[in-house]
Design a protein around this motif. Structure first.
Motif, PDB file in Angstrom:
ATOM      1  N   ALA A 109       0.843  -1.191   0.000  1.00 43.98           N
ATOM      2  CA  ALA A 109       0.000   0.000   0.000  1.00 43.98           C
ATOM      3  C   ALA A 109       0.878   1.241   0.000  1.00 43.98           C
ATOM      4  CB  ALA A 109      -0.914   0.021   1.218  1.00 43.98           C
ATOM      5  N   SER A 110       0.424   2.268  -0.695  1.00 44.56           N
ATOM      6  CA  SER A 110       1.008   3.595  -0.617  1.00 44.56           C
ATOM      7  C   SER A 110      -0.066   4.530  -0.090  1.00 44.56           C
ATOM      8  CB  SER A 110       1.488   4.074  -1.992  1.00 44.56           C
ATOM      9  OG  SER A 110       2.554   3.268  -2.462  1.00 44.56           O
ATOM     10  N   VAL A 111       0.234   5.201   1.012  1.00 44.12           N
ATOM     11  CA  VAL A 111      -0.760   6.046   1.674  1.00 44.12           C
ATOM     12  C   VAL A 111      -0.240   7.479   1.773  1.00 44.12           C
ATOM     13  CG1 VAL A 111      -1.916   6.525   3.865  1.00 44.12           C
ATOM     14  CG2 VAL A 111      -1.860   4.193   2.963  1.00 44.12           C
ATOM     15  N   VAL A 118       3.862   7.394   2.369  1.00 44.41           N
ATOM     16  CA  VAL A 118       4.559   6.219   2.880  1.00 44.41           C
ATOM     17  C   VAL A 118       4.144   4.998   2.084  1.00 44.41           C
ATOM     18  CG1 VAL A 118       4.813   4.658   4.860  1.00 44.41           C
ATOM     19  CG2 VAL A 118       4.839   7.137   5.209  1.00 44.41           C
ATOM     20  N   ARG A 119       5.130   4.186   1.736  1.00 42.86           N
ATOM     21  CA  ARG A 119       4.888   2.934   1.017  1.00 42.86           C
ATOM     22  C   ARG A 119       5.267   1.757   1.913  1.00 42.86           C
ATOM     23  NH1 ARG A 119       7.784   2.751  -4.503  1.00 42.86           N
ATOM     24  NH2 ARG A 119       9.641   2.649  -3.170  1.00 42.86           N
ATOM     25  N   HIS A 165       8.360  -4.101   5.055  1.00 43.78           N
ATOM     26  CA  HIS A 165       9.167  -2.990   4.552  1.00 43.78           C
ATOM     27  C   HIS A 165       8.350  -1.711   4.652  1.00 43.78           C
ATOM     28  CE1 HIS A 165      12.683  -4.992   2.474  1.00 43.78           C
ATOM     29  NE2 HIS A 165      11.939  -6.024   2.830  1.00 43.78           N
ATOM     30  N   VAL A 166       8.932  -0.689   5.257  1.00 44.42           N
ATOM     31  CA  VAL A 166       8.287   0.619   5.423  1.00 44.42           C
ATOM     32  C   VAL A 166       9.218   1.683   4.873  1.00 44.42           C
ATOM     33  CG1 VAL A 166       7.345   2.287   7.058  1.00 44.42           C
ATOM     34  CG2 VAL A 166       7.083  -0.170   7.508  1.00 44.42           C
ATOM     35  N   GLN A 167       8.725   2.488   3.943  1.00 50.37           N
ATOM     36  CA  GLN A 167       9.575   3.510   3.334  1.00 50.37           C
ATOM     37  C   GLN A 167       8.803   4.821   3.224  1.00 50.37           C
ATOM     38  OE1 GLN A 167      10.775   2.704  -0.703  1.00 50.37           O
ATOM     39  NE2 GLN A 167      12.477   4.152  -0.621  1.00 50.37           N
ATOM     40  N   LYS A 168       9.371   5.864   3.783  1.00 51.02           N
ATOM     41  CA  LYS A 168       8.813   7.210   3.619  1.00 51.02           C
ATOM     42  C   LYS A 168       9.301   7.782   2.289  1.00 51.02           C
ATOM     43  CE  LYS A 168      10.609  10.956   5.319  1.00 51.02           C
ATOM     44  NZ  LYS A 168      11.138  11.985   6.244  1.00 51.02           N
ATOM     45  N   ILE A 177       3.557  11.815   9.002  1.00 44.66           N
ATOM     46  CA  ILE A 177       4.430  10.692   8.635  1.00 44.66           C
ATOM     47  C   ILE A 177       4.076   9.451   9.451  1.00 44.66           C
ATOM     48  CG2 ILE A 177       6.808   9.831   8.650  1.00 44.66           C
ATOM     49  CD1 ILE A 177       7.646  12.826   8.208  1.00 44.66           C
ATOM     50  N   GLN A 178       3.978   9.629  10.767  1.00 45.60           N
ATOM     51  CA  GLN A 178       3.672   8.491  11.631  1.00 45.60           C
ATOM     52  C   GLN A 178       2.302   7.893  11.302  1.00 45.60           C
ATOM     53  OE1 GLN A 178       5.336   7.632  15.172  1.00 45.60           O
ATOM     54  NE2 GLN A 178       7.093   8.097  13.900  1.00 45.60           N
TER      55      GLN A 178
END
Length: 207
Positions: A109-111, A118-119, A165-168, A177-178
Motif C-alpha cells: 500500500a502507498s498512503v 509512505v509505502r 518494509h516501510v519507506q517514507k 508521517i507516523q
C-alpha cells in the motif's frame, strides 16, 4: 517474570480467524484480541494517547476487530508499554493466521496524508524481517517518542513472523508521517490476510 497465554482478552471477542493473547510481566499487563474477519471495530487503551490513536488507525484501516488493553509502567516512560503491546499483538496475529491456508500472503500500500507519503509491503512469510525507513523530523509528538514506532514494529514483526518494509517517500510533518506509516501497514496487512484460495501459498508447502 513473563507470562503469555491465549486467554480471551474480552468476553465479547471477535469471530472468525481470531488471536487472543494475555501477556503479564513486572513492567506491563497486556490483553489483546484481534479478529481478521471483522466486524471492523477498535477498542484501544494503553495509557499513551498518541499510540492509542495509531493503533486505532491500524485497526480501522486494516478492517480488524482489534481490542487492546495495556497497563504499563508509564511512570518510567512508554517504552515497555509500546514494546510489550507489539509483542502481544504480533503473537495474536500469528495465532489468528493459523496455517495461513488460502491467504493472499503478500500485500502492499502507498498512503498519502497531505505532504506525507509512505509505502509499505508485507509478506506473511514466517520469516521475521523489518526494513524501516521512515525517519521523523521531531523526537516527540505530545509525550510520545517517535522512535518508539520502529521499536513497536520490530516487536510485532518478530512475534508475528512476517516480513515488513516501510519507506517514507515524502513528508515534513511528524504526525502525518507516523499516521501514514500505521495506515499503510494496515491497508497492506488487510490485503495480505484476505483468503483468495485454498492451499498454502508457498512452494515449500508451509509458511
Amino acid at each position: 517474570m513473563t507470562r503469555t497465554s491465549t486467554a480471551p482478552a474480552a468476553e465479547d471477542g471477535p469471530a472468525g480467524r481470531v488471536g487472543r493473547v494475555r501477556r503479564t510481566t513486572r513492567e506491563t499487563a497486556v490483553d489483546v484480541a484481534v479478529g481478521l474477519d471483522g466486524p471492523p471495530r477498535t477498542d484501544i487503551s494503553t495509557g499513551v494517547p498518541f499510540f492509542d490513536h495509531m493503533l486505532d488507525q491500524l485497526g480501522r484501516h486494516g478492517r480488524l476487530d482489534l481490542r487492546v488493553r495495556t497497563d504499563g509502567d508509564l511512570e518510567v516512560d512508554a517504552h515497555h508499554t509500546v514494546e510489550d503491546t507489539g509483542i502481544a499483538l504480533g503473537q495474536a496475529l500469528a495465532e489468528a493466521l493459523g496455517d495461513k491456508a488460502g491467504i493472499e500472503r503478500f500485500g502492499d500500500a502507498s498512503v498519502p496524508i497531505d505532504e506525507a507519503l509512505v509505502r509499505v509491503a508485507i509478506d506473511l512469510s514466517g520469516r521475521p524481517y523489518l526494513a524501516y525507513g521512515a525517519d521523523t523530523p521531531v523526537a516527540l509528538i505530545g509525550t510520545y517518542e517517535t522512535t518508539l514506532t520502529k521499536h513497536f514494529f520490530e516487536a510485532l514483526v518478530a512475534n508475528a513472523r512476517i516480513t515488513l518494509h516501510v519507506q517514507k517517500l515524502a513528508g515534513e510533518g511528524s504526525h502525518h508521517i507516523q499516521e501514514a506509516v500505521f495506515k499503510a501497514v494496515a491497508v497492506a496487512l488487510r490485503r495480505a490476510v484476505v483468503v483468495t484460495g485454498s492451499g498454502i501459498p508457498s512452494t515449500k508447502g508451509t509458511l
